[in-house]
Design an enzyme around this catalytic site. Structure first.
Site, PDB file in Angstrom:
ATOM      1  N   GLU A  41      29.190  48.264  48.673  1.00 61.57           N
ATOM      2  CA  GLU A  41      29.467  46.757  48.749  1.00 61.57           C
ATOM      3  C   GLU A  41      29.650  46.656  50.287  1.00 61.57           C
ATOM      4  O   GLU A  41      30.723  46.733  50.707  1.00 61.57           O
ATOM      5  CB  GLU A  41      30.968  46.386  47.973  1.00 61.57           C
ATOM      6  CG  GLU A  41      30.819  46.795  46.475  1.00 61.57           C
ATOM      7  CD  GLU A  41      31.796  45.884  46.062  1.00 61.57           C
ATOM      8  OE1 GLU A  41      31.802  44.939  45.012  1.00 61.57           O
ATOM      9  OE2 GLU A  41      33.241  45.953  46.214  1.00 61.57           O
ATOM     10  N   ASN A  95      34.650  42.133  38.540  1.00 58.46           N
ATOM     11  CA  ASN A  95      36.087  42.420  39.446  1.00 58.46           C
ATOM     12  C   ASN A  95      36.713  41.045  39.394  1.00 58.46           C
ATOM     13  O   ASN A  95      36.083  40.203  40.049  1.00 58.46           O
ATOM     14  CB  ASN A  95      35.929  42.881  40.809  1.00 58.46           C
ATOM     15  CG  ASN A  95      36.965  42.801  41.528  1.00 58.46           C
ATOM     16  OD1 ASN A  95      38.185  42.959  41.138  1.00 58.46           O
ATOM     17  ND2 ASN A  95      36.991  43.378  42.925  1.00 58.46           N
ATOM     18  N   HIS A 153      38.550  49.382  47.008  1.00 53.63           N
ATOM     19  CA  HIS A 153      37.846  48.298  47.536  1.00 53.63           C
ATOM     20  C   HIS A 153      38.022  47.570  48.982  1.00 53.63           C
ATOM     21  O   HIS A 153      38.975  47.926  49.347  1.00 53.63           O
ATOM     22  CB  HIS A 153      38.138  47.045  46.167  1.00 53.63           C
ATOM     23  CG  HIS A 153      37.333  45.809  46.238  1.00 53.63           C
ATOM     24  ND1 HIS A 153      37.374  44.782  47.267  1.00 53.63           N
ATOM     25  CD2 HIS A 153      36.449  45.445  45.690  1.00 53.63           C
ATOM     26  CE1 HIS A 153      36.604  43.840  47.073  1.00 53.63           C
ATOM     27  NE2 HIS A 153      35.788  44.231  46.060  1.00 53.63           N
ATOM     28  N   GLU A 167      38.705  44.742  49.933  1.00 55.54           N
ATOM     29  CA  GLU A 167      39.972  44.209  50.147  1.00 55.54           C
ATOM     30  C   GLU A 167      41.051  45.095  50.222  1.00 55.54           C
ATOM     31  O   GLU A 167      42.190  44.663  50.940  1.00 55.54           O
ATOM     32  CB  GLU A 167      39.967  43.258  49.235  1.00 55.54           C
ATOM     33  CG  GLU A 167      39.013  41.976  49.507  1.00 55.54           C
ATOM     34  CD  GLU A 167      38.377  41.227  48.169  1.00 55.54           C
ATOM     35  OE1 GLU A 167      39.096  41.314  46.981  1.00 55.54           O
ATOM     36  OE2 GLU A 167      37.445  40.743  48.084  1.00 55.54           O
ATOM     37  N   LYS A 200      39.562  40.363  40.590  1.00 58.70           N
ATOM     38  CA  LYS A 200      40.485  40.139  41.879  1.00 58.70           C
ATOM     39  C   LYS A 200      41.501  39.429  41.382  1.00 58.70           C
ATOM     40  O   LYS A 200      42.152  39.596  40.295  1.00 58.70           O
ATOM     41  CB  LYS A 200      39.532  39.273  42.903  1.00 58.70           C
ATOM     42  CG  LYS A 200      38.595  40.046  43.304  1.00 58.70           C
ATOM     43  CD  LYS A 200      37.766  39.352  44.451  1.00 58.70           C
ATOM     44  CE  LYS A 200      36.121  39.751  44.612  1.00 58.70           C
ATOM     45  NZ  LYS A 200      35.776  39.551  46.192  1.00 58.70           N
ATOM     46  N   GLY A 218      31.524  37.894  48.614  1.00 53.12           N
ATOM     47  CA  GLY A 218      32.146  36.716  48.440  1.00 53.12           C
ATOM     48  C   GLY A 218      31.766  35.862  49.339  1.00 53.12           C
ATOM     49  O   GLY A 218      32.119  34.755  49.841  1.00 53.12           O
ATOM     50  N   SER A 238      27.970  39.323  46.311  1.00 52.37           N
ATOM     51  CA  SER A 238      27.239  38.090  46.052  1.00 52.37           C
ATOM     52  C   SER A 238      26.196  38.196  44.869  1.00 52.37           C
ATOM     53  O   SER A 238      25.391  37.554  44.875  1.00 52.37           O
ATOM     54  CB  SER A 238      26.695  37.346  47.177  1.00 52.37           C
ATOM     55  OG  SER A 238      27.948  37.188  48.222  1.00 52.37           O
TER      56      SER A 238
HETATM   57  C1  PEP Z   1      33.702  42.287  44.620  1.00 47.20           C
HETATM   58  O1  PEP Z   1      34.610  41.744  44.553  1.00 47.20           O
HETATM   59  O2  PEP Z   1      33.629  43.405  44.480  1.00 47.20           O
HETATM   60  C2  PEP Z   1      32.403  41.321  44.939  1.00 47.20           C
HETATM   61  C3  PEP Z   1      31.275  41.912  45.089  1.00 47.20           C
HETATM   62  O3  PEP Z   1      32.462  40.189  44.909  1.00 47.20           O
HETATM   63  P1  PEP Z   1      31.494  38.950  44.840  1.00 47.20           P
HETATM   64  O4  PEP Z   1      30.542  39.208  43.731  1.00 47.20           O
HETATM   65  O5  PEP Z   1      32.227  37.545  44.763  1.00 47.20           O
HETATM   66  O6  PEP Z   1      30.905  38.827  46.268  1.00 47.20           O
END
Ligand code: PEP
Length: 248
Positions: A164, A11, A96, A98, A13, A170, A208
């Site tokens: 997630e 992803n 997601h 966000e 972003k 992040g 992460s």
């Molecule tokens: C994501 O954006 O779905 C995500 C898991 O980000 P990160 O791997 O940076 O934590």
């Protein structure tokens, strides 16, 4: 076949520019792994660039969202699932964290997005997960169950969900193996009870994931892949994660 591999999806972003994307996409073109089905979710303006560079590769290209509105019309700023399909997308992330946080996306709207994706032959990847406060107060399963309820009445044979935990996205903090195993088992059980015993499920862990922790995460029962944010922006880091995809 793809439904029996581990899915390693990136992803991006709101990151990228044409020059950096070209280098990243060229780096990914040669990446493959027998056990992995690979995908990247780009920002809208770069989707066609990714489709073009990855044209003869099995890597899927998708988007990070689609409109709740169908096809076309007076919806300034919106991008429909029909348009994504027209540009060569294979999948779309839905809900997601966000989007849930910054755009207040909830089940009613998310269901419209899922329906639009499916109507256009795009695979929706539904993202679910609890906040730190919700976990600390023991509500994580209830929260995820409520998010999965968006699937009620959906008539499909295959479904992909990314778990997630919001507190792991992040942050560099990864859920531990017991937390991941318990939630993935719960998600499988919930989906089977909502959609019927014959549905094929992919549950991806996200939060992460990097080259150092991917092997451990991908070996946990019912972890059928990973959704990777930050580490998907570098071809070598993303390839190193892909290299850990497991046979199921
Ligand atoms: C994501 O954006 O779905 C995500 C898991 O980000 P990160 O791997 O940076 O934590």
């Amino acid at each position: 076949m793809i439904w029996h591999k581990q899915w390693i999806f990136g992803n991006w972003k709101m990151n990228g520019n044409q020059a950096d994307n070209a280098a990243l996409l060229q780096g990914l073109r040669s990446v493959s792994h027998d056990n992995a089905h690979i995908g990247i979710a780009t920002p809208f303006p770069y989707l066609s660039q990714a489709v073009q560079v990855l044209a003869d590769s099995p890597i899927w290209v998708g988007s990070q969202d689609c409109s709740q509105f169908a096809e076309k019309g007076a919806y300034t700023g919106e991008v429909s699932a029909t348009m994504l399909k027209d540009c060569g997308a294979n999948f779309v992330l839905i809900g997601h964290s966000e989007r849930r946080t910054y755009f207040n996306e909830q089940n009613q709207i998310l269901r419209k997005k899922i329906d639009n994706a499916l109507a256009n032959d795009l695979i929706p990847i539904l993202c679910v997960g609890e906040t730190l406060e919700q976990r600390q107060s023991g509500q994580e399963m209830a929260v995820v169950a409520e998010q999965l309820a968006v699937l009620q009445g959906l008539s499909v044979n295959h479904i992909a969900v990314a778990y997630e935990p919001v507190w792991a996205i992040g942050t560099g903090v990864v859920a531990n193996a017991e937390q991941i195993a318990a939630m993935h088992a719960f998600i499988h059980k919930e989906i089977l009870s909502i959609m019927g015993e014959n549905v094929t499920i992919r549950t991806l862990y996200g939060g992460s994931v990097n080259a150092n922790n991917a092997a451990d995460i991908l070996s946990i029962d019912k972890v059928n892949g990973a959704l990777v944010g930050g580490a998907s922006l570098k071809a070598d880091a993303f390839s190193a994660i892909i290299a850990n995809a497991q046979t199921e």
